[in-house]
Design a protein around this motif. Sequence first.
Motif: not given
Length: 192
Positions: A45-50, A92-95, A99-100, A186-190
């Motif tokens: 969430h943090l990375l996507a918002m920033i 979760e996949l879309m979140i 990021v990606v 984002g890839l690493a988180l997924m």
Amino acid sequence: MHRFLAVIPLAVSLAVALPAEAHTGVGPTGGFASGFAHPLFGLDHLLAMIAVGVWASLLGGRALWLVPAAFVAVMAVGGGAGMLGVPLPMVELMIGGSVVVLGLLVALGAKPATVVAMAVVGLFALFHGHAHGTEMHEGVNGLTYGLGFVLATALLHAAGIGLGTALGRLPDIAVRAGGGAVAAAGLALMIG
């Protein structure tokens, strides 16, 4: 000096973020404080918002405020749907995908029309909001919780705009590398 000050909110947020724990059923789930904490303590969430804020700053003009505003508005709708128990597949996949994609948009220097940028962030916002909303337990005041996650999201967008403004003064390769780093995270988180 301005560049340094713009990076402080990002550094503090990244220092306290926990990996992907801002989702359904994790942690405290009621009231303003937990709603506010939700976007701050999940790295995705943090990375996507920033990234939304950085991208908006790079787009400039009216996109500077319209892109983050579209995200917040659609996220609130998604949050309401989640609170009401409306199902949404692949949250979760879309979140993780957000990021990606947002990182790649920054890395590639994508500059679509403002309305297209608003639609892109709006799509992802629906899923981010749904994740926030599904954490609501019965009897919890959804309004105060929702106000918390909306305010935190807007502040993260503002931090991203400040960071994007600071990055805009650096060579283009630095901005692109930052976007690439977000996409890789984002890839690493997924992957897990």
